[in-house]
Design an enzyme around this catalytic site. Structure first.
Site, mmCIF file in Angstrom:
data_model
loop_
_atom_site.group_PDB
_atom_site.id
_atom_site.type_symbol
_atom_site.label_atom_id
_atom_site.label_comp_id
_atom_site.label_asym_id
_atom_site.label_seq_id
_atom_site.Cartn_x
_atom_site.Cartn_y
_atom_site.Cartn_z
ATOM 1 N N ASN A 43 11.321 -4.602 -6.687
ATOM 2 C CA ASN A 43 11.453 -4.417 -5.368
ATOM 3 C C ASN A 43 13.084 -4.344 -5.193
ATOM 4 O O ASN A 43 13.705 -5.313 -5.017
ATOM 5 C CB ASN A 43 10.891 -5.677 -4.717
ATOM 6 C CG ASN A 43 11.040 -5.595 -3.071
ATOM 7 O OD1 ASN A 43 11.941 -4.740 -2.704
ATOM 8 N ND2 ASN A 43 10.589 -6.557 -2.422
ATOM 9 N N ARG A 71 7.737 -1.385 -5.424
ATOM 10 C CA ARG A 71 7.398 -1.469 -4.084
ATOM 11 C C ARG A 71 8.478 -0.668 -3.052
ATOM 12 O O ARG A 71 9.512 -0.346 -2.962
ATOM 13 C CB ARG A 71 7.883 -2.900 -3.517
ATOM 14 C CG ARG A 71 7.581 -3.210 -1.915
ATOM 15 C CD ARG A 71 7.706 -4.616 -1.662
ATOM 16 N NE ARG A 71 7.470 -5.000 -0.230
ATOM 17 C CZ ARG A 71 8.360 -5.032 0.751
ATOM 18 N NH1 ARG A 71 9.472 -4.870 0.445
ATOM 19 N NH2 ARG A 71 7.684 -5.289 1.975
ATOM 20 N N HIS A 78 3.974 -4.382 5.553
ATOM 21 C CA HIS A 78 3.190 -5.705 4.619
ATOM 22 C C HIS A 78 1.819 -5.367 4.353
ATOM 23 O O HIS A 78 1.244 -6.254 4.166
ATOM 24 C CB HIS A 78 3.339 -6.958 5.619
ATOM 25 C CG HIS A 78 4.757 -7.501 6.011
ATOM 26 N ND1 HIS A 78 5.174 -7.969 7.030
ATOM 27 C CD2 HIS A 78 6.135 -7.563 5.223
ATOM 28 C CE1 HIS A 78 6.048 -8.467 7.086
ATOM 29 N NE2 HIS A 78 6.935 -8.098 6.057
#
Ligand code: AMP
Length: 381
Positions: A10, A76, A164
């Protein structure tokens, strides 16, 4: 093969979070964060150097990435725009498309791209992009459409995307597992309350609405983000205060929310001040809770009833106070929590409503890394 771990990355503009795990078992071999990338006085010049620093750190923990035979790397990526509704194997063409989406997420996508480029150079394995918007690409049009001129919205890809998504999808499934019921039976409201906060309404495992929008600024009050304001505020600030658009963007993203109201953005600190009787902290807390109730009520109406209310992420999983405050006075709607269950500390998914409640209130730890690792493994086979 199945023992070979997946590396989940990430990449932020100045940080790189990593976790090495086996998706089938959930076994985490290592994890951490490299910070201060590219900052003055830092040893870590760029994301390539950050990957080397990560490799070194792992080696000192007896984890040799080259010997382990990584199965794949899962990245991500915050914004998948209108193009990506599922995880995708990264090639040059995909990277170009993610780059083209940077205008939609100027704070996030460029960092992810830098991280992907460095990781592709470093690890000769399949790389997969998992998008934070993907789950919400299935929002129904009445929820995803802003009431602005249609031709403009179409031309510039203006719609509610939601964020999210990896967490909301994972948690909605985990909540169903906790209850031993299939997601197809359930109407759920999920409150992801961390540094960023978002709510979703999920019916039968599919998203029906969510609080974040074109960008992750809309919706709930967050650590440093305002969430919902009157859209007229922007013009007012420009006219009356003389702020530029960039300054307004920074104000609402970085200096507002809990920080703007109370002077601290960390929720633990806010709760400490609350206990000490700090009036600014009290107002900040009350604004956070009021907004949360607003969304719970709205989603209950949109879903036509509710089976499960789920709290997740740093605040949702840990703050007894927030969970008590959000659910207070909602008994008429079938929402109550048992004070002892709510106060019990645990890292496990758990029910905190009394037995036999109309709405099950649950705390379900999110695990975005595991979800990304699983989606990555599914894609590379
Ligand atoms: P996350 O982004 O999911 O890591 O969540 C970070 C947020 O969770 C921060 O605002 C933390 O202060 C908050 N948090 C973590 N632990 C607690 C706790 N025990 N009580 C209240 N807030 C917490």
């Amino acid at each position: 093969m199945t023992e070979h771990p997946v590396l989940v990355l990430n990449a932020g503009s100045s940080s790189l979070k990593y976790q090495l795990l086996v998706p089938e078992s959930g076994d985490v071999r290592a994890g951490g964060v490299i910070e201060r990338i590219g900052e003055s006085g830092s040893d870590v010049a760029d994301h390539a150097a950050a990957l080397e620093a990560m490799t070194e750190r792992l080696r000192s923990d007896d984890v040799d990435l080259d010997e382990l035979q990584l199965r794949a790397v899962g990245h991500r990526v915050v914004h998948g725009g209108p193009d990506f509704s599922e995880p995708v194997l990264i090639d040059d063409a995909v990277l170009d498309r993610v780059r083209d989406l940077s205008s939609l997420a100027p704070l996030h996508n460029p960092a992810a791209i830098t991280g992907i480029e460095a990781a592709r150079d470093r690890f000769d394995v399949p790389h997969v992009a998992v998008f934070d918007t993907a789950f919400f690409s299935a929002l129904p049009p009445q929820a995803s459409t802003y009431a602005v001129p249609r031709d403009l919205a179409e031309k510039h890809a203006i719609r509610r995307y939601g964020f999210h998504g990896t967490s909301h999808e994972y948690v909605s499934q985990a909540a169903a597992d906790l209850l031993g019921r299939p997601t197809s039976d359930l109407r759920q409201v999920i409150l992801h309350l961390g540094n960023g906060c978002s709510a979703s309404a999920v019916r039968g495992g599919r998203p029906v609405d969510t609080s974040m929008g074109l960008t992750p600024l809309q919706g709930l009050v967050m650590g440093t983000r305002s969430g919902d304001v009157d859209p007229g505020l922007h013009a007012y600030l420009a006219r009356e205060v003389g702020l530029s658009l960039d300054e307004i963007d920074t104000l609402l993203n970085k200096k507002s929310g809990v920080l703007g109201l109370s002077g601290v953005n960390d929720f633990r600190e806010l709760e400490d001040r609350l206990e000490a009787g700090d009036a600014a902290a009290r107002l900040a807390f009350d604004v956070v809770v009021h907004r949360l109730k607003h969304y719970v009520g709205a989603y209950l109406a949109i879903l036509g009833g509710l089976d499960v209310l789920v709290f997740t992420a740093g605040i949702g999983e840990n703050s007894t106070t927030v969970r008590a405050a959000v659910t207070e006075g909602l008994g008429e709607l079938g929402i109550t929590v048992d004070p002892a269950r709510n106060a019990a500390r645990s890292k496990q998914a758990r029910v905190i409503s009394p037995d036999g409640s109309r709405v099950v209130v649950a705390v379900v730890p999110t695990n975005e890394e595991l979800a990304i690792a699983r989606q990555t493994a599914d894609l590379v086979g």
